[in-house]
Design a protein around this motif. Sequence first.
Motif, short mmCIF file in Angstrom:
data_model
loop_
_atom_site.label_atom_id
_atom_site.label_comp_id
_atom_site.label_asym_id
_atom_site.label_seq_id
_atom_site.Cartn_x
_atom_site.Cartn_y
_atom_site.Cartn_z
N SER A 71 0.84 -1.18 0.00
CA SER A 71 0.00 0.00 0.00
C SER A 71 0.89 1.24 0.00
O SER A 71 1.65 1.46 0.94
N VAL A 72 0.81 1.99 -1.08
CA VAL A 72 1.61 3.21 -1.23
C VAL A 72 0.65 4.39 -1.08
O VAL A 72 -0.37 4.44 -1.76
N LYS A 117 14.64 7.79 -0.96
CA LYS A 117 13.87 8.19 0.22
C LYS A 117 12.81 9.21 -0.19
O LYS A 117 13.14 10.22 -0.81
N PRO A 118 11.55 8.96 0.14
CA PRO A 118 10.52 9.92 -0.26
C PRO A 118 10.53 11.17 0.61
O PRO A 118 10.98 11.12 1.76
N ASN A 119 10.02 12.25 0.07
CA ASN A 119 9.89 13.48 0.86
C ASN A 119 8.66 13.42 1.74
O ASN A 119 8.63 13.99 2.82
N THR A 132 3.80 7.27 2.61
CA THR A 132 4.18 6.02 3.28
C THR A 132 4.12 4.83 2.33
O THR A 132 3.37 4.83 1.35
N VAL A 133 4.95 3.84 2.65
CA VAL A 133 4.92 2.55 1.94
C VAL A 133 4.66 1.49 3.00
O VAL A 133 5.44 1.35 3.95
N ASP A 171 4.93 -0.54 8.19
CA ASP A 171 5.50 0.65 7.57
C ASP A 171 6.97 0.42 7.21
O ASP A 171 7.81 0.21 8.09
N ILE A 172 7.27 0.42 5.91
CA ILE A 172 8.66 0.20 5.47
C ILE A 172 9.21 1.45 4.77
O ILE A 172 10.20 1.38 4.05
#
Length: 238
Positions: A3-4, A52-54, A57-58, A64-65
Amino acid sequence: MLSVNGLAVRYGPVEALKGVDIEVKQGEIVAIIGSNGAGKSTLLQTVLGLVKPNSGTVLLEGKDITATPANRTANLGVSLVPEGREVFGTLTVIENLRMGLKQKIGSVRKEQFARELDPLYEQFPKLHERRNQLAYTLSGGEQQMLVLARAMISKPKLLLLDEPSLGLAPIIVNEIFEAIYGMAQGGTSILLVEQMAHKALHLASRGYVLDKGTVAMSGPSEDLLRDERMVKAYLGAH
Ligand code: ATP
């Protein structure tokens, strides 16, 4: 399975992803379609933890990863097959496969390796035929099968595939797609990035269209295949 949520990634001034939401269920094949620069590879790299996202969530099976680095994510069962099918050219097919298992579990016992090979050879009979051949002597399609098999040997829960059809003849693409279908039948969830929109949507149960970092369209494959905007922008050539 995956789930993104609201994923945003920036490379300096470039906004590669601007709040992307994507779901993949267990055993499902989900296609990501989009033109060059839409953010498809960035999405896969961010799920794995290479980028790395700004924000956003992934979640993998609810866990949560987002901030988990790629090596740990791989141990949790996520495997990325990047664009460009990099095999270890001067190693044989078998040695390439052993490397796949070694990356996952460290040292590899002979009997264990042999056990893991059987189902792979069943799925990829050509790799069995060529098991003692150096990987650089394989055709492009066979090399693609080898990188898929190498990813599968670690039994990932989620396989991230970046343009597996790139540069391959249509008949070989069909073989590769059949193998991907087989993997999903075996329970692996698959997020498939493809330029070949038509073929990808025929394989996948659902699809998302990325356009300049946002989800422009999404839905069941059969709906997308019939959507006029889809046909005009991505499926017209077929
Ligand atoms: P392609 O089909 O061409 O591989 P894509 O949909 O996979 O494209 P990405 O590779 O994710 O798109 O790139 C999205 C945007 O981010 C593009 O504008 C690209 O130039 C930019 N970009 C990607 N990687 C980097 C990076 N490491 N540094 C800076 N900009 C990047």
